[in-house]
Scaffold this active site. Structure first.
Site, PDB file in Angstrom:
ATOM      1  CB  ILE A  14      49.536  21.792  33.707  1.00  0.00           C
ATOM      2  CG1 ILE A  14      49.240  23.513  33.487  1.00  0.00           C
ATOM      3  CG2 ILE A  14      50.581  21.482  32.884  1.00  0.00           C
ATOM      4  CD1 ILE A  14      50.386  24.282  33.623  1.00  0.00           C
ATOM      5  CB  SER A  36      50.501  26.358  48.288  1.00  0.00           C
ATOM      6  OG  SER A  36      51.178  26.040  46.974  1.00  0.00           O
ATOM      7  CG  ASN A  37      47.496  28.339  43.112  1.00  0.00           C
ATOM      8  OD1 ASN A  37      46.689  28.746  43.043  1.00  0.00           O
ATOM      9  ND2 ASN A  37      48.391  28.763  42.151  1.00  0.00           N
ATOM     10  CB  SER A 129      57.593  29.212  31.773  1.00  0.00           C
ATOM     11  OG  SER A 129      56.611  30.400  30.731  1.00  0.00           O
ATOM     12  CB  ALA A 130      57.382  30.438  26.147  1.00  0.00           C
ATOM     13  CE1 TYR A 153      56.905  30.753  36.978  1.00  0.00           C
ATOM     14  CE2 TYR A 153      56.780  32.525  35.502  1.00  0.00           C
ATOM     15  CZ  TYR A 153      56.052  31.239  35.388  1.00  0.00           C
ATOM     16  OH  TYR A 153      55.575  29.821  35.070  1.00  0.00           O
ATOM     17  CE  LYS A 157      58.473  27.413  35.418  1.00  0.00           C
ATOM     18  NZ  LYS A 157      57.905  26.116  36.357  1.00  0.00           N
ATOM     19  CG  ASN A 202      48.572  36.540  38.408  1.00  0.00           C
ATOM     20  OD1 ASN A 202      48.067  38.397  39.100  1.00  0.00           O
ATOM     21  ND2 ASN A 202      49.116  35.639  39.147  1.00  0.00           N
ATOM     22  CG  ASP A 300      51.977  41.874  29.802  1.00  0.00           C
ATOM     23  OD1 ASP A 300      52.553  40.712  30.631  1.00  0.00           O
ATOM     24  OD2 ASP A 300      50.623  41.965  30.218  1.00  0.00           O
TER      25      ASP A 300
HETATM   26  N1  UFG Z   1      45.600  40.345  29.528  1.00  0.00           N
HETATM   27  C1  UFG Z   1      44.471  41.532  29.857  1.00  0.00           C
HETATM   28  N2  UFG Z   1      43.961  42.359  30.952  1.00  0.00           N
HETATM   29  C2  UFG Z   1      43.973  40.850  31.695  1.00  0.00           C
HETATM   30  C3  UFG Z   1      45.100  39.937  31.804  1.00  0.00           C
HETATM   31  C4  UFG Z   1      45.956  39.692  30.625  1.00  0.00           C
HETATM   32  O1  UFG Z   1      45.175  42.346  29.209  1.00  0.00           O
HETATM   33  O2  UFG Z   1      43.556  40.470  33.148  1.00  0.00           O
HETATM   34  C5  UFG Z   1      46.898  40.236  28.476  1.00  0.00           C
HETATM   35  C6  UFG Z   1      48.049  39.831  28.572  1.00  0.00           C
HETATM   36  O3  UFG Z   1      48.352  41.943  28.855  1.00  0.00           O
HETATM   37  C7  UFG Z   1      49.028  39.243  27.336  1.00  0.00           C
HETATM   38  C8  UFG Z   1      47.945  38.556  27.559  1.00  0.00           C
HETATM   39  O4  UFG Z   1      46.650  38.463  27.665  1.00  0.00           O
HETATM   40  O5  UFG Z   1      49.069  40.075  26.261  1.00  0.00           O
HETATM   41  C9  UFG Z   1      48.535  37.008  27.964  1.00  0.00           C
HETATM   42  O6  UFG Z   1      48.667  36.952  29.396  1.00  0.00           O
HETATM   43  P1  UFG Z   1      48.223  36.542  30.727  1.00  0.00           P
HETATM   44  O7  UFG Z   1      49.088  36.430  31.591  1.00  0.00           O
HETATM   45  O8  UFG Z   1      47.444  35.058  30.606  1.00  0.00           O
HETATM   46  O9  UFG Z   1      50.330  35.100  29.365  1.00  0.00           O
HETATM   47  P2  UFG Z   1      51.018  35.900  30.163  1.00  0.00           P
HETATM   48  O10 UFG Z   1      51.842  35.376  28.932  1.00  0.00           O
HETATM   49  O11 UFG Z   1      51.895  37.485  30.790  1.00  0.00           O
HETATM   50  O12 UFG Z   1      51.467  35.062  31.107  1.00  0.00           O
HETATM   51  C10 UFG Z   1      52.923  33.182  30.218  1.00  0.00           C
HETATM   52  C11 UFG Z   1      52.922  32.417  31.072  1.00  0.00           C
HETATM   53  C12 UFG Z   1      53.337  33.300  32.976  1.00  0.00           C
HETATM   54  C13 UFG Z   1      54.924  33.752  32.397  1.00  0.00           C
HETATM   55  C14 UFG Z   1      54.283  34.570  31.969  1.00  0.00           C
HETATM   56  C15 UFG Z   1      55.982  35.449  31.037  1.00  0.00           C
HETATM   57  O13 UFG Z   1      51.167  32.375  31.932  1.00  0.00           O
HETATM   58  O14 UFG Z   1      53.569  31.950  33.310  1.00  0.00           O
HETATM   59  O15 UFG Z   1      53.799  34.678  30.517  1.00  0.00           O
HETATM   60  O16 UFG Z   1      55.282  37.045  30.773  1.00  0.00           O
HETATM   61  F1  UFG Z   1      55.693  34.041  33.634  1.00  0.00           F
END
Ligand code: UFG
Length: 343
Positions: A14, A36-37, A129-130, A153, A157, A202, A300
């Site tokens: 970002i 670091s990342n 973050s949301a 995490y 925030k 992730n 999730d």
């Molecule tokens: N998902 C998959 N497979 C994957 C990765 C994600 O099916 O390999 C799904 C998740 O279950 C979710 C959707 O795709 O339904 C989005 O997942 P992300 O990991 O891309 O995003 P998140 O909404 O889980 O993550 C976001 C932000 C994080 C924050 C998090 C809180 O990216 O910074 O919400 O849960 F911390």
């Protein structure tokens, strides 16, 4: 006026896009990053797109022994304000190493506050973050929604937002915007900067992109039994360039002498399921995206998308790019940089 901006985490996914938009807005920047990342090559690419050089301080904001030199550098830069993005961001890792997350994320914010105080720069935009909403609200979620993060995490925030509100109420000269990001995806349309995860991604989009380019065999879809239209999780994906422009809009808002601390959602205001996202990426890349249905991922939520009307009202900002543009730009970056910045 916020002409000279410190960007912590400016070499990251970002951050690099934010730097490009800051340069385009005519601002000068000092990037503070410990890589670091992130990758130093991102800095060269920011300069290439922005057609200007930027100042860089390689330093760790969470390392107390570096605090003094960071403060001195921010003063010498004559900063007017900052955008704070540096921090650790892996949800799962934060559950295993909570103290490291609190120390790094909160410690970094405190060091930056100290540096800004020393520089007399009292305008700050924070990368929140949301995730601070947890699953406590009806969609679309407004900034008045209940907060309650579900992992360390997310709590970093939330706690930093609270710290910044205390700072703003103690000293009325501060103007602070907590930007609550929904799900940033995509890349700059030049294909020169984009997301470059260190490890196995992730998040959904970088994972899909690595499957499309052949770096990974298949996507695991975490659950298809959620109470959503097709059973898979629904999120509010926002193009990272729109998100970056939201930061410039927040600084412009602070420049109109708006003080105090506020929370503002940055989302597109529209939800897409995992299956819909896969289909959109398939269209954009013209590649097959094999997937399997896997168990739900712990922590999730089923569905979340933003009410983005506050950003529109206060900043005059709205997300402009649709899911097809997000996928096309994400794919261009992945295809042209299959191994990220190491390519
Ligand atoms: N998902 C998959 N497979 C994957 C990765 C994600 O099916 O390999 C799904 C998740 O279950 C979710 C959707 O795709 O339904 C989005 O997942 P992300 O990991 O891309 O995003 P998140 O909404 O889980 O993550 C976001 C932000 C994080 C924050 C998090 C809180 O990216 O910074 O919400 O849960 F911390």
């Amino acid at each position: 006026m916020t002409k000279r901006i410190v960007v912590t985490g400016g070499a990251g996914y970002i951050g690099s896009h934010v730097c490009v938009e800051l340069l385009a807005s005519g601002r000068d920047i000092l990037i503070i990053d410990n890589f670091s990342n992130s990758h130093p090559e991102a800095i060269a690419r920011i300069e290439e797109i922005g057609e200007r050089n930027v100042e860089v301080l390689e330093a760790d904001l969470a390392d107390a022994s570096q605090a003094n030199s960071i403060v001195e550098r921010v003063k010498a830069f004559r900063a007017d304000g900052a955008i704070h993005l540096a921090g650790l961001k892996a949800v799962g890792e934060s559950v295993v190493q909570p103290a490291r997350y609190y120390q790094t994320n909160i410690g970094s914010a405190l060091t930056l506050l100290q540096a800004l105080e020393a520089a007399g720069a009292k305008s700050l935009v924070f990368s929140s973050s949301a995730t601070v909403y947890g699953e406590l609200n009806d969609n679309p979620v407004t900034e008045e929604g209940r907060t309650g993060a579900t992992n360390p995490y997310g709590r970093t925030k939330l706690y930093i937002e609270e710290i910044l509100k205390d700072v703003a109420s103690a000293d009325g000269a501060w103007g602070i915007v907590n930007l609550r990001y929904f799900n940033p995806v995509g890349a700059h349309s030049s294909g020169r900067i984009g997301e470059d995860p260190n490890d196995i991604p992730n998040n959904l989009f970088p994972f899909i992109a690595q499957v499309a380019v052949g770096r990974r065999e298949k996507l695991s879809i975490f659950g298809n039994d959620y109470p959503t239209r097709d059973g898979t999780g629904v999120r509010d994906y926002i193009h990272v360039v729109d998100l970056a422009k939201g930061h410039v809009a927040a600084l412009d808002y602070l420049d109109k002498d708006n003080r105090g601390a506020i929370d503002v959602n940055l989302g597109a205001g529209k939800g897409y399921s995992v299956l819909e996202s896969v289909a959109a990426f398939k269209r954009a890349s013209n590649r097959d995206i094999p997937y399997e249905i896997a168990p739900r991922r712990e922590g999730d939520i089923a569905e979340i998308y933003a009410d983005a009307s506050k950003a529109k009202k206060l900043f005059g900002w709205t997300a402009e790019k649709d899911i097809d543009a997000m996928c096309a730009d994400h794919w261009r970056w992945q295809r042209e940089n299959p191994e990220g910045y190491r390519s």
